[in-house]
Design a protein around this motif. Structure first.
Motif, PDB file in Angstrom:
ATOM      1  N   VAL A 124       3.904  -4.352   3.145  1.00 21.79           N
ATOM      2  CA  VAL A 124       2.584  -4.802   3.575  1.00 21.79           C
ATOM      3  C   VAL A 124       1.568  -4.343   2.535  1.00 21.79           C
ATOM      4  O   VAL A 124       1.603  -3.192   2.084  1.00 21.79           O
ATOM      5  CB  VAL A 124       2.200  -4.209   4.947  1.00 21.79           C
ATOM      6  N   MET A 125       0.666  -5.239   2.169  1.00 21.50           N
ATOM      7  CA  MET A 125      -0.414  -4.906   1.240  1.00 21.50           C
ATOM      8  C   MET A 125      -1.712  -5.436   1.817  1.00 21.50           C
ATOM      9  O   MET A 125      -1.830  -6.625   2.099  1.00 21.50           O
ATOM     10  CB  MET A 125      -0.149  -5.526  -0.138  1.00 21.50           C
ATOM     11  N   ILE A 126      -2.696  -4.559   2.020  1.00 19.72           N
ATOM     12  CA  ILE A 126      -3.984  -4.953   2.596  1.00 19.72           C
ATOM     13  C   ILE A 126      -5.098  -4.426   1.694  1.00 19.72           C
ATOM     14  O   ILE A 126      -5.102  -3.247   1.342  1.00 19.72           O
ATOM     15  CB  ILE A 126      -4.170  -4.396   4.022  1.00 19.72           C
ATOM     16  N   TYR A 153       7.059   1.594   9.327  1.00 22.05           N
ATOM     17  CA  TYR A 153       6.602   1.570   7.941  1.00 22.05           C
ATOM     18  C   TYR A 153       6.169   2.952   7.474  1.00 22.05           C
ATOM     19  O   TYR A 153       5.697   3.780   8.260  1.00 22.05           O
ATOM     20  CB  TYR A 153       5.440   0.588   7.766  1.00 22.05           C
ATOM     21  N   GLU A 154       6.317   3.157   6.186  1.00 17.42           N
ATOM     22  CA  GLU A 154       5.877   4.389   5.541  1.00 17.42           C
ATOM     23  C   GLU A 154       4.735   4.043   4.590  1.00 17.42           C
ATOM     24  O   GLU A 154       4.851   3.121   3.777  1.00 17.42           O
ATOM     25  CB  GLU A 154       7.033   5.022   4.768  1.00 17.42           C
ATOM     26  N   GLU A 183      13.383   2.351   3.375  1.00 23.19           N
ATOM     27  CA  GLU A 183      14.398   2.177   2.338  1.00 23.19           C
ATOM     28  C   GLU A 183      13.811   1.647   1.037  1.00 23.19           C
ATOM     29  O   GLU A 183      14.404   1.806  -0.042  1.00 23.19           O
ATOM     30  CB  GLU A 183      15.521   1.260   2.824  1.00 23.19           C
ATOM     31  N   TYR A 184      12.634   1.025   1.112  1.00 17.38           N
ATOM     32  CA  TYR A 184      11.949   0.547  -0.097  1.00 17.38           C
ATOM     33  C   TYR A 184      10.886   1.546  -0.541  1.00 17.38           C
ATOM     34  O   TYR A 184      10.684   1.742  -1.749  1.00 17.38           O
ATOM     35  CB  TYR A 184      11.324  -0.822   0.155  1.00 17.38           C
ATOM     36  N   ALA A 185      10.218   2.175   0.421  1.00 15.43           N
ATOM     37  CA  ALA A 185       9.217   3.188   0.083  1.00 15.43           C
ATOM     38  C   ALA A 185       9.829   4.327  -0.722  1.00 15.43           C
ATOM     39  O   ALA A 185       9.155   4.946  -1.554  1.00 15.43           O
ATOM     40  CB  ALA A 185       8.569   3.727   1.354  1.00 15.43           C
TER      41      ALA A 185
END
Length: 347
Positions: A124-126, A153-154, A183-185
């Motif tokens: 997520v990008m805000i 989410y992290e 797992e991506y963070a």
């Protein structure tokens, strides 16, 4: 800035505006499945720049009120989407918008979090105005963090990025939140993107301003261009202000911004017509304060690629530019997210 990665990961963007964030994320390697925007002119801008471009094949431009938008219409199962991005409305957190935060009916953070829950993207990008990170909004930010954590989410960072540090010839600080599935963070660089060389106004606008003066048969043109260029090499521009439909015609911002533009040799009292539609050279090029900017030149100040076109009448087009998120900043953040996906895939 050119595209640096293979178009490999999917993205859906809300409150897409004229496509500043979309253009930057595209250059970072994200293939957009949908761009969602409520403004008719902005939607036409998005279609004009994507519909006939094979690199944007499959991208749907959806004109919709985000509060009423049904994410199931995207045809995606939970977890299919790689990146959900968007610039939710700024007025709830800006000084001009009275900083009402959660009490402002324009606050779309709650809806954005609902979409996160419904789509379960990998990242997520805000983006929003710097004011969102003011101390008065600390409790609200904490609520958002807790909600993202409860959704799995992290937080990678929530920082102010200054556009001038990423090759944008403008002072434009933006608050950027990036959150990813753990797992991506684990593979994300939890620092601001690497800074890029500064670009001053004279560098950004040299060719376009040269072409505007060359288009008029006037003995003053050469000297006027040289005077402008000498001043325009002095630094970056003040923040472009798009304003709202409630206000009058386009200009380059409040009194302080107009003074800063004047120091760069630009008249901030209005926006010029494009060269092929110039009706009054005295107004557009030979004012005592210097030339006025065209919409195309304002877009270059935002970091848009020169080929990006804007739909609607001049004032509507300028507002799209002034309210945009600079593509090079979006690209810098998008490259970080892309790199984390790549590293997770190798891991």
């Amino acid at each position: 800035m050119p595209r640096v990665n293979e178009l490999k990961y999917t993205s859906v963007e809300v409150c897409a505006g004229a496509g500043g964030q979309a253009a930057g994320l595209h250059n970072a390697g994200f293939k957009h499945a949908a761009l969602i925007e409520i403004d008719k002119d902005a939607c036409q801008t998005l279609r004009a720049n994507t519909s006939s471009n094979p690199e944007w094949a499959g991208c749907k431009v959806i004109e919709a009120d985000l509060k009423l938008f049904d994410p199931h219409s995207l045809g995606m199962a939970k977890g299919d989407l790689d990146l959900l991005a968007g610039g939710v409305p700024c007025p709830p957190f800006s000084a001009a918008g009275r900083q009402l935060g959660r009490d402002d009916e324009r606050d779309l953070f709650p809806r954005m979090l609902e979409l996160v829950d419904e789509l379960q993207p990998k990242a997520v990008m805000i983006e929003n105005v710097r004011g969102l990170l003011d101390p008065k909004f600390a409790p609200y930010r904490q609520e958002i963090r807790k909600e993202l954590e409860s959704l799995g989410y992290e937080e990678c960072y929530w920082e102010v990025l200054e556009a001038r540090k990423y090759g944008v010839p403008q002072l434009r600080p933006r608050a950027i939140l990036v959150a990813m599935k753990p797992e991506y963070a684990a593979h994300f660089e939890h620092t601001k993107p690497e800074e890029r060389p500064e670009v001053v106004v004279g560098e950004a606008l040299h060719d376009s301003m040269r072409a505007r003066y060359d288009a008029v048969d006037d003995p003053r043109a050469e000297l006027a261009f040289k005077r402008w260029y000498e001043k325009a090499l002095e630094g970056v521009a003040p923040t472009l202000v798009g304003g709202s439909k409630k206000h009058g015609g386009a200009d380059l911002g409040p009194t302080r911004a107009k003074r800063a533009w004047g120091d760069l040799g630009v008249c901030g009292l209005g926006v010029a017509n494009e060269p092929d539609d110039m009706k009054d050279p005295e107004r557009d090029l030979f004012a005592a304060a210097g030339p006025k900017l065209t919409v195309t030149q304002a877009a270059l100040i935002q970091g848009f690629p020169s080929e990006w076109k804007f739909s609607g009448r001049k004032t509507a087009a300028y507002r799209q530019v002034g309210n945009a998120f600079p593509p090079p900043v979006a690209q810098a953040v998008g490259e970080q997210i892309y790199a984390a996906f790549e590293a997770a895939g190798r891991g």
